[in-house]
Design a protein around this motif. Sequence first.
Motif, PDB file in Angstrom:
ATOM      1  N   GLY A 191      43.446  24.079  16.041  1.00 57.23           N
ATOM      2  CA  GLY A 191      43.086  24.225  17.558  1.00 57.23           C
ATOM      3  C   GLY A 191      43.231  23.101  18.648  1.00 57.23           C
ATOM      4  O   GLY A 191      43.073  21.983  17.950  1.00 57.23           O
ATOM      5  N   ILE A 192      43.292  23.242  19.785  1.00 53.86           N
ATOM      6  CA  ILE A 192      43.073  22.212  20.935  1.00 53.86           C
ATOM      7  C   ILE A 192      42.001  22.702  21.774  1.00 53.86           C
ATOM      8  O   ILE A 192      42.110  23.697  22.118  1.00 53.86           O
ATOM      9  CB  ILE A 192      44.403  22.065  21.344  1.00 53.86           C
ATOM     10  CG1 ILE A 192      45.434  21.483  20.333  1.00 53.86           C
ATOM     11  CG2 ILE A 192      44.227  20.919  22.308  1.00 53.86           C
ATOM     12  CD1 ILE A 192      46.989  21.561  20.853  1.00 53.86           C
ATOM     13  N   LEU A 193      41.216  21.946  22.066  1.00 54.02           N
ATOM     14  CA  LEU A 193      40.320  21.915  23.284  1.00 54.02           C
ATOM     15  C   LEU A 193      40.869  20.971  24.542  1.00 54.02           C
ATOM     16  O   LEU A 193      41.112  20.183  24.322  1.00 54.02           O
ATOM     17  CB  LEU A 193      39.136  21.401  23.206  1.00 54.02           C
ATOM     18  CG  LEU A 193      37.844  22.349  22.339  1.00 54.02           C
ATOM     19  CD1 LEU A 193      36.546  21.513  22.051  1.00 54.02           C
ATOM     20  CD2 LEU A 193      37.561  23.540  22.892  1.00 54.02           C
ATOM     21  N   VAL A 194      41.389  21.801  25.319  1.00 53.99           N
ATOM     22  CA  VAL A 194      42.261  21.397  26.616  1.00 53.99           C
ATOM     23  C   VAL A 194      41.132  20.934  27.705  1.00 53.99           C
ATOM     24  O   VAL A 194      40.630  21.990  28.430  1.00 53.99           O
ATOM     25  CB  VAL A 194      43.338  22.226  27.143  1.00 53.99           C
ATOM     26  CG1 VAL A 194      44.129  21.709  28.180  1.00 53.99           C
ATOM     27  CG2 VAL A 194      43.996  22.553  25.919  1.00 53.99           C
ATOM     28  N   LYS A 195      40.976  19.672  27.821  1.00 55.59           N
ATOM     29  CA  LYS A 195      39.813  19.267  28.784  1.00 55.59           C
ATOM     30  C   LYS A 195      40.389  19.565  30.117  1.00 55.59           C
ATOM     31  O   LYS A 195      41.506  19.004  30.511  1.00 55.59           O
ATOM     32  CB  LYS A 195      39.391  17.794  28.564  1.00 55.59           C
ATOM     33  CG  LYS A 195      38.029  17.572  29.106  1.00 55.59           C
ATOM     34  CD  LYS A 195      37.607  16.100  28.814  1.00 55.59           C
ATOM     35  CE  LYS A 195      36.193  15.704  29.484  1.00 55.59           C
ATOM     36  NZ  LYS A 195      35.762  14.394  28.934  1.00 55.59           N
ATOM     37  N   HIS A 196      39.409  20.065  31.224  1.00 51.23           N
ATOM     38  CA  HIS A 196      39.836  20.197  32.522  1.00 51.23           C
ATOM     39  C   HIS A 196      41.220  21.124  32.756  1.00 51.23           C
ATOM     40  O   HIS A 196      42.005  21.023  33.671  1.00 51.23           O
ATOM     41  CB  HIS A 196      39.882  19.086  33.340  1.00 51.23           C
ATOM     42  CG  HIS A 196      38.712  18.219  33.052  1.00 51.23           C
ATOM     43  ND1 HIS A 196      37.679  18.512  33.847  1.00 51.23           N
ATOM     44  CD2 HIS A 196      38.579  16.885  32.784  1.00 51.23           C
ATOM     45  CE1 HIS A 196      36.630  17.543  33.778  1.00 51.23           C
ATOM     46  NE2 HIS A 196      37.113  16.626  33.216  1.00 51.23           N
ATOM     47  N   GLY A 197      41.502  21.578  31.533  1.00 47.40           N
ATOM     48  CA  GLY A 197      42.652  22.686  31.584  1.00 47.40           C
ATOM     49  C   GLY A 197      42.632  24.024  31.645  1.00 47.40           C
ATOM     50  O   GLY A 197      41.702  24.718  31.267  1.00 47.40           O
ATOM     51  N   ASP A 198      43.241  24.774  32.746  1.00 44.91           N
ATOM     52  CA  ASP A 198      43.178  26.182  32.955  1.00 44.91           C
ATOM     53  C   ASP A 198      44.059  26.696  32.090  1.00 44.91           C
ATOM     54  O   ASP A 198      44.750  26.282  31.176  1.00 44.91           O
ATOM     55  CB  ASP A 198      43.397  26.477  34.426  1.00 44.91           C
ATOM     56  CG  ASP A 198      44.779  25.978  34.958  1.00 44.91           C
ATOM     57  OD1 ASP A 198      45.738  25.440  34.000  1.00 44.91           O
ATOM     58  OD2 ASP A 198      45.220  25.904  36.054  1.00 44.91           O
TER      59      ASP A 198
ATOM     60  N   LEU B 245      49.665  31.776  18.216  1.00 45.07           N
ATOM     61  CA  LEU B 245      48.596  31.277  19.200  1.00 45.07           C
ATOM     62  C   LEU B 245      47.772  32.053  19.793  1.00 45.07           C
ATOM     63  O   LEU B 245      48.312  33.380  20.586  1.00 45.07           O
ATOM     64  CB  LEU B 245      49.272  29.966  19.874  1.00 45.07           C
ATOM     65  CG  LEU B 245      50.093  28.887  19.176  1.00 45.07           C
ATOM     66  CD1 LEU B 245      51.612  29.260  19.367  1.00 45.07           C
ATOM     67  CD2 LEU B 245      49.741  27.694  19.964  1.00 45.07           C
ATOM     68  N   GLY B 246      46.518  31.876  20.294  1.00 46.50           N
ATOM     69  CA  GLY B 246      45.962  32.510  21.168  1.00 46.50           C
ATOM     70  C   GLY B 246      44.940  31.532  22.027  1.00 46.50           C
ATOM     71  O   GLY B 246      44.640  30.482  21.631  1.00 46.50           O
ATOM     72  N   VAL B 247      45.060  31.977  23.167  1.00 43.09           N
ATOM     73  CA  VAL B 247      44.627  31.172  24.403  1.00 43.09           C
ATOM     74  C   VAL B 247      43.310  31.820  25.068  1.00 43.09           C
ATOM     75  O   VAL B 247      43.461  33.044  25.391  1.00 43.09           O
ATOM     76  CB  VAL B 247      45.679  30.654  25.515  1.00 43.09           C
ATOM     77  CG1 VAL B 247      44.808  29.811  26.554  1.00 43.09           C
ATOM     78  CG2 VAL B 247      46.768  29.946  24.660  1.00 43.09           C
ATOM     79  N   SER B 248      42.363  31.140  25.375  1.00 42.87           N
ATOM     80  CA  SER B 248      41.165  31.510  26.373  1.00 42.87           C
ATOM     81  C   SER B 248      40.554  30.613  27.187  1.00 42.87           C
ATOM     82  O   SER B 248      41.122  29.500  26.905  1.00 42.87           O
ATOM     83  CB  SER B 248      40.034  32.213  25.273  1.00 42.87           C
ATOM     84  OG  SER B 248      39.382  31.117  24.476  1.00 42.87           O
ATOM     85  N   SER B 249      39.974  30.778  28.055  1.00 43.61           N
ATOM     86  CA  SER B 249      39.500  29.673  29.016  1.00 43.61           C
ATOM     87  C   SER B 249      38.047  29.818  29.089  1.00 43.61           C
ATOM     88  O   SER B 249      37.322  30.975  29.174  1.00 43.61           O
ATOM     89  CB  SER B 249      40.088  30.126  30.574  1.00 43.61           C
ATOM     90  OG  SER B 249      39.707  29.231  31.294  1.00 43.61           O
ATOM     91  N   SER B 250      37.211  28.731  29.571  1.00 42.07           N
ATOM     92  CA  SER B 250      35.803  28.807  29.609  1.00 42.07           C
ATOM     93  C   SER B 250      35.416  29.514  30.883  1.00 42.07           C
ATOM     94  O   SER B 250      34.452  29.813  31.269  1.00 42.07           O
ATOM     95  CB  SER B 250      35.399  27.567  29.725  1.00 42.07           C
ATOM     96  OG  SER B 250      35.823  26.593  30.868  1.00 42.07           O
ATOM     97  N   GLU B 251      36.363  29.696  31.854  1.00 41.39           N
ATOM     98  CA  GLU B 251      36.276  30.340  33.325  1.00 41.39           C
ATOM     99  C   GLU B 251      35.855  31.859  32.946  1.00 41.39           C
ATOM    100  O   GLU B 251      35.043  32.287  33.870  1.00 41.39           O
ATOM    101  CB  GLU B 251      37.398  30.140  33.942  1.00 41.39           C
ATOM    102  CG  GLU B 251      37.564  28.646  34.560  1.00 41.39           C
ATOM    103  CD  GLU B 251      38.824  28.386  35.356  1.00 41.39           C
ATOM    104  OE1 GLU B 251      39.445  29.470  35.726  1.00 41.39           O
ATOM    105  OE2 GLU B 251      39.207  27.233  35.829  1.00 41.39           O
ATOM    106  N   SER B 252      36.365  32.422  31.949  1.00 41.55           N
ATOM    107  CA  SER B 252      36.278  33.853  31.715  1.00 41.55           C
ATOM    108  C   SER B 252      35.118  34.027  30.549  1.00 41.55           C
ATOM    109  O   SER B 252      35.192  35.333  30.535  1.00 41.55           O
ATOM    110  CB  SER B 252      37.814  34.637  31.310  1.00 41.55           C
ATOM    111  OG  SER B 252      38.114  34.009  30.261  1.00 41.55           O
ATOM    112  N   ALA B 253      34.438  33.181  30.193  1.00 40.80           N
ATOM    113  CA  ALA B 253      33.605  33.384  28.743  1.00 40.80           C
ATOM    114  C   ALA B 253      32.262  32.884  29.245  1.00 40.80           C
ATOM    115  O   ALA B 253      31.962  31.810  30.236  1.00 40.80           O
ATOM    116  CB  ALA B 253      34.085  32.514  27.595  1.00 40.80           C
ATOM    117  N   LEU B 254      31.309  33.574  29.088  1.00 40.08           N
ATOM    118  CA  LEU B 254      29.919  33.460  29.283  1.00 40.08           C
ATOM    119  C   LEU B 254      29.130  32.354  28.295  1.00 40.08           C
ATOM    120  O   LEU B 254      28.140  31.731  28.535  1.00 40.08           O
ATOM    121  CB  LEU B 254      29.263  34.788  29.289  1.00 40.08           C
ATOM    122  CG  LEU B 254      29.489  35.926  30.356  1.00 40.08           C
ATOM    123  CD1 LEU B 254      28.768  37.097  30.230  1.00 40.08           C
ATOM    124  CD2 LEU B 254      29.459  35.243  31.627  1.00 40.08           C
ATOM    125  N   SER B 255      29.898  32.290  27.100  1.00 41.39           N
ATOM    126  CA  SER B 255      29.208  31.506  26.156  1.00 41.39           C
ATOM    127  C   SER B 255      30.274  30.832  25.356  1.00 41.39           C
ATOM    128  O   SER B 255      31.585  31.483  25.325  1.00 41.39           O
ATOM    129  CB  SER B 255      28.307  32.314  25.433  1.00 41.39           C
ATOM    130  OG  SER B 255      28.773  33.177  24.532  1.00 41.39           O
TER     131      SER B 255
END
Length: 517
Positions: free
Chosen positions: A438-445, A475-485
């Motif tokens: 996995g990759i944590l994309v910092k400040h990435g939308d 691959l699967g992508v998600s964003s912290s903007e759409s997740a509550l936790s």
Amino acid sequence: MSKTAHKGYTLQFTLSLLVIVSILLTAIVSGYSALHANKQSLSTSYLENNYDYAKKLSLNTTELIESMQRNLHAMSEMASSQPFTQRALDLWFEANQYFNSIVIVDTRQNIKAISPANTGISPGARLNSQQSLKAIELKKPLISEPYKAKSERMIVLISSPIFAKDGTYSGFVGGTIYLEENNALSSLLKEHFFGNGSYVFVVDQGKRLIFHPKKERINDLVTTNTIINQVVMGKSGYQEVVNSENNSFFAGYSYEPLSGWGIISQTPTSVLDRPLKKLTDRLLIQALPLLSLILLIVWWFARRISKPLFTLARFSEEAILHRAAIPAQLPVIRSKFYEVTQLYQSINAHINLLSAEIQLDGLTGLANRKSFDLVIDEWQDKRIPFSLIFLDIDHFKKVNDTFGHVTGDEVLKYAASTIRSVSREEDLCFRYGGEEFGILVKHGDTGLATDMAEQLRKKIASGTNPTGSVITISLGVSSSESALSNKQLIEQADQALYQSKSEGRNRTSVHGFSTVR
């Protein structure tokens, strides 16, 4: 003084406290074990003694009843040949002190003779009890249930039938036991061999008291006492029991077969209080000198142990702060006590130096699952926006099965290298487990993360990998903007990855959107 300024408790103080507490707990546990074992031994002794006593009384009661029955049988034999005169009956009564009264009854329940004369009933009177009627109907020896007689006494009737020489039934000879007065049965049962609040009581088949030290309780119905339920079923034994008056007893019980009575011998459990208190006092008196000596020795050893550890703490502090060579002789400090805290801080500093290494995956050199958890929690706490890319090597099991695990490991290293090549410096590349990365994309939308994912997918598919054949990833992508936790974010990326797998693999899916390829 047990601690240094701003440092914490000294090792000497902590060791002394720990050992003192351990010794006290050991002493308490040992004392409790000794008391418990002694209590168990005494309890078992009282239970067994009461059981033995109840058995003995049961045997004695059997012998007494047999003697009573033989006595009555002898009288019925005499009455079958000639009538008993009042004088003869009185002499027989005085010679055989088994009963409170003796009565001769005909077939119509009429009293032909009775002794002694002061019973309140005279010859010629008619008995109206069911028990006397039962004795006539049975024409056999009988031990009756307790009942209230014409004289208002609670009695038990023991009878023997009278048959004339031609075999004609002509009544019975009855011996009565006045349950509320002194008699041969009460004399046998009233004295308990312990003499410490112990006593004996007797119940009949109907669970009614036919003998009890408290006269007013005779004929009481007792149904809640567990041992009474046992003994009336013909069982014998012992157990600790709480009686109907909510008192605790060590009880032994035995069944008497001739009468069907249950004989219970019991001792109050409070008899253990005094010997257990004496044992406790004796244990304390014996333990105090030894305990004091042990504490003194422990204090001396704690002091001896703490001094070199204190020196080690100072040395480790110097080594970390100044990076100096180990001194030939460690300084001895006697007046400052901060050994444990400083030693902990020094060791902790060394652990921190090593932590970067242990947070990496040993095979690929990427961050491991622990690092991923720490970073994602930190970014979430600091409200840093980011996206998460999950990827999985397609058909990796087939790679291992076809080319072997060594080649499989090389494929994992190849994937890790390619992941690094498409990520940025501020991103976190990690191995999630097995063939999952996995990759944590910092400040990435989502857009940036999707572009990065697609670039990685194409590069893996077109690159030269250790197998020499095509390797693809999903691959699967998600964003912290759409997740509550964080949990929800990971689940969303995992769901998107699953979507890519289910739609044919070698593609990127974004949570909440259709597949990119």
